[in-house]
Design a protein around this motif. Structure first.
Motif, short mmCIF file in Angstrom:
data_model
loop_
_atom_site.label_atom_id
_atom_site.label_comp_id
_atom_site.label_asym_id
_atom_site.label_seq_id
_atom_site.Cartn_x
_atom_site.Cartn_y
_atom_site.Cartn_z
N GLY A 1 14.16 -5.28 13.26
CA GLY A 1 15.19 -4.37 12.77
C GLY A 1 14.69 -2.94 12.74
N VAL A 2 15.63 -2.00 12.61
CA VAL A 2 15.31 -0.57 12.65
C VAL A 2 14.72 -0.13 11.31
N PRO A 3 13.54 0.49 11.30
CA PRO A 3 12.97 1.00 10.05
C PRO A 3 13.83 2.13 9.48
N PHE A 4 13.83 2.25 8.16
CA PHE A 4 14.55 3.33 7.50
C PHE A 4 13.86 3.62 6.17
N ILE A 5 14.23 4.73 5.56
CA ILE A 5 13.71 5.07 4.24
C ILE A 5 14.76 5.87 3.49
N SER A 6 14.91 5.60 2.20
CA SER A 6 15.90 6.29 1.37
C SER A 6 15.31 7.51 0.67
N ALA A 7 14.14 7.34 0.07
CA ALA A 7 13.52 8.44 -0.68
C ALA A 7 12.01 8.30 -0.62
N LEU A 8 11.34 9.45 -0.69
CA LEU A 8 9.88 9.50 -0.73
C LEU A 8 9.49 10.47 -1.83
N GLU A 9 8.70 9.98 -2.80
CA GLU A 9 8.36 10.77 -3.98
C GLU A 9 6.85 10.75 -4.20
N ILE A 10 6.28 11.92 -4.45
CA ILE A 10 4.85 12.07 -4.70
C ILE A 10 4.69 12.70 -6.08
N ARG A 11 3.86 12.08 -6.94
CA ARG A 11 3.66 12.57 -8.30
C ARG A 11 2.16 12.66 -8.60
N PRO A 12 1.67 13.81 -9.04
CA PRO A 12 0.26 13.90 -9.43
C PRO A 12 0.01 13.18 -10.75
N LEU A 13 -1.11 12.48 -10.84
CA LEU A 13 -1.54 11.79 -12.05
C LEU A 13 -2.81 12.44 -12.57
N LEU A 14 -3.17 12.12 -13.80
CA LEU A 14 -4.46 12.56 -14.33
C LEU A 14 -5.57 11.72 -13.71
N ASN A 15 -6.64 12.36 -13.29
CA ASN A 15 -7.71 11.64 -12.60
C ASN A 15 -8.42 10.63 -13.49
N GLY A 16 -8.29 10.77 -14.81
CA GLY A 16 -8.91 9.80 -15.71
C GLY A 16 -8.10 8.53 -15.90
N SER A 17 -6.92 8.46 -15.30
CA SER A 17 -6.08 7.27 -15.42
C SER A 17 -6.28 6.35 -14.23
N TYR A 18 -5.96 5.08 -14.42
CA TYR A 18 -6.00 4.08 -13.35
C TYR A 18 -7.32 4.15 -12.58
N VAL A 19 -8.40 4.10 -13.34
CA VAL A 19 -9.75 4.21 -12.76
C VAL A 19 -10.11 2.90 -12.06
N THR A 20 -10.61 3.01 -10.84
CA THR A 20 -11.07 1.85 -10.08
C THR A 20 -12.47 2.14 -9.55
N LYS A 21 -12.99 1.22 -8.76
CA LYS A 21 -14.28 1.42 -8.10
C LYS A 21 -14.10 2.09 -6.74
#
Length: 386
Positions: free
Chosen positions: A166-186
Motif C-alpha cells: 500500500g501507499v505510505p502516508f503520514i498525518s502529522a509529525l511532531e518534535i518535542r525537546p525533553l530534559l536530558n535528565g529524563s528517560y535515561v538509558t545506556k
C-alpha cells in the motif's frame, strides 16, 4: 541555566524535490516542531483544543483528506494527510540540536482517504534504521509512533518506506525537546509501548499539551479492582520527567485495603528489551497515626524497595538498565505489613529499546526514592489480601 535550541528547518527528500524552509516555535511552545503533513503549502493555524501552532511547507507527495465520517472524531492535524505514491523511500529532514533529547511522534489516520477502504502497511525509519512497521487496525483508528532519541548529528531523517503493501502516508509529525535528565538509558533510544494515567475512573480521558509541557499523550486507564484518590491541591511535579499535574492529581489504589496494585503488561514485541517508568505523588495528607509504605515486585522478585512518598511531591521510579522481555510481565505494588494504607500509583510508561546505528553517549542513571531501611530478611512477596 535554560536550554537554548537552534532554529529548526524542514525539508522533504523525495525524487528531485528538495525544500529548506523555517519552522517557527511559539514562545509558549519552546522548541516545538508541529507539522500538519496534509496542510496546504505555506500555511499555518492554531489547533483550538491544544493551542499548538501547526505549519507545513511541503508540496511534494499528494495532499489528501480523510472521509467526513471519520474527520469529526479527530483534532485538525489528523483530518488530512500526505501520501507518497512515487518512490520507495520519502523522508522529512529536520534540523535539531545534536546531543539533546527529543520526543519524535509520527501520527497516522487512514480514514479511507483514497476510497479503496484498504488500510496500507509500510515501514517507518529514522535515517537508515527501522523504527517501526505501520499497521493500522482500521480506517477509523489513529496510530501514534513515538520515539525518545538523542541525535548525534544536527538533523534527523524521518522516512516512509514502501514495502509493497500500500501507499505510505503520514498525518502529522511532531518534535518535542525533553530534559536530558529524563528517560535515561545506556545509550539506547526508546519507542513508546504504553503510557497510562492510572488514576482515572471509568470515564476515561486523554491529556496532552498544554497540560503536559512536553506534549506527551497520557491515555486513561481503569481497573475494576482499583479505586481513585483525588486532590485539588497544587502538586510539585518539578523532577526531570515533569509528569503533568492533572495526571498526578489522581492516584489508583486497591479497593481492598490489604490488597496490592497488580499491573500485567504484554509487550507488543516479546523479544526486545524495555524500560519502565512509574510516577507517584501522595495525594492525601496523612495524619500522624497513618502511613503509606510500599515496595514493588516484578514477577515475584524485588524490583524497588522501600518507597515512602511525601505529600504533593513527585517521585519517578524506573529501571536503570534495559530489562529482558520475552512474555507477559507482572508488576505488583505492595504495602508493608506495618503500613496502615494500601499502595498507590499515578501513572506508568513502558518503552521498548531501539538500538540504532549511530553511537550514543552513556548517561548517568539515577532514580528518586526515599529509603525506609527495611529489614534485609523481609519476604519480598505481596501478602494475600483478606
Amino acid at each position: 541555566m535554560s536550554q537554548t535550541f537552534k532554529p529548526f528547518l524542514l525539508q522533504l527528500l523525495g525524487g528531485f524535490a528538495l525544500m529548506l524552509l523555517p519552522v517557527h516555535a511559539r514562545d509558549d511552545q519552546p522548541g516545538f516542531i508541529s507539522i500538519d503533513c496534509g496542510l496546504a503549502g505555506n500555511s499555518s493555524y492554531t489547533e483550538n483544543t491544544t493551542g499548538i501552532n501547526y505549519e507545513t511547507f511541503i508540496d511534494t507527495g499528494e495532499r489528501k483528506s480523510i472521509w467526513p465520517e471519520y474527520s469529526n472524531r479527530y483534532q485538525q492535524p489528523y483530518t488530512s494527510l500526505r501520501s507518497f505514491p512515487e518512490g520507495k523511500r520519502n523522508c522529512y529532514e529536520i534540523n535539531v540540536t545534536d546531543g539533546y533529547k527529543y520526543l519524535i511522534r509520527s501520527s497516522f489516520v487512514y480514514g479511507n482517504y483514497d476510497g479503496q477502504n484498504k488500510v496500507p502497511e509500510f515501514n517507518l525509519h529514522l535515517g537508515a534504521n527501522l523504527w517501526s512497521s505501520v499497521k493500522l487496525e482500521s480506517a477509523s483508528t489513529i496510530t501514534h509512533k513515538e520515539l525518545i532519541h538523542v541525535p548525534r548529528r544536527n538533523y534527523i531523517h524521518v522516512c516512509l518506506v514502501n514495502t509493497g503493501s500500500g501507499v505510505p502516508f503520514i498525518s502529522a509529525l511532531e518534535i518535542r525537546p525533553l530534559l536530558n535528565g529524563s528517560y535515561v538509558t545506556k545509550g539506547e533510544s526508546l519507542a513508546l509501548d504504553i503510557r497510562f494515567d492510572t488514576g482515572q475512573n471509568a470515564n476515561l480521558t486523554s491529556y496532552r499539551f498544554p497540560y503536559d509541557a512536553f506534549d506527551r499523550i497520557w491515555n486513561g486507564y481503569y481497573d475494576n479492582d482499583w479505586t481513585q484518590l483525588i486532590t485539588t491541591s497544587t502538586i510539585d511535579n518539578s523532577n526531570d520527567f515533569r509528569p503533568p499535574e492533572i495526571v498526578l492529581s489522581t492516584a489508583a489504589t486497591p479497593k481492598n485495603k490489604n490488597g496490592s496494585l497488580e499491573i500485567r503488561w504484554l509487550p507488543s514485541d516479546n523479544v526486545t528489551e524495555y524500560y519502565v517508568y512509574m510516577h507517584f505523588s501522595e495525594v492525601e495528607k496523612l495524619p500522624g497515626n497513618q502511613s503509606r509504605q510500599m515496595y514493588i515486585n516484578r514477577d515475584g522478585e524485588l524490583f524497588r524497595s522501600s518507597l515512602v512518598l511525601e505529600y504533593l511531591s513527585t517521585w519517578t521510579i524506573y529501571s536503570t538498565e534495559a530489562q529482558s522481555s520475552g512474555g507477559q510481565y507482572n508488576f505488583s505494588i505492595c504495602k508493608f505489613e506495618n503500613s496502615t494504607l494500601p499502595p498507590i500509583l499515578n501513572a506508568i510508561e513502558f518503552y521498548m529499546v531501539k538500538e540504532f546505528l549511530e553511537s550514543e553517549t552513556n548517561q548517568a542513571d539515577v532514580y528518586a526514592i526515599k529509603d525506609i531501611n527495611p529489614q534485609e530478611s523481609y519476604p519480598w512477596t505481596c501478602p494475600q489480601a483478606d
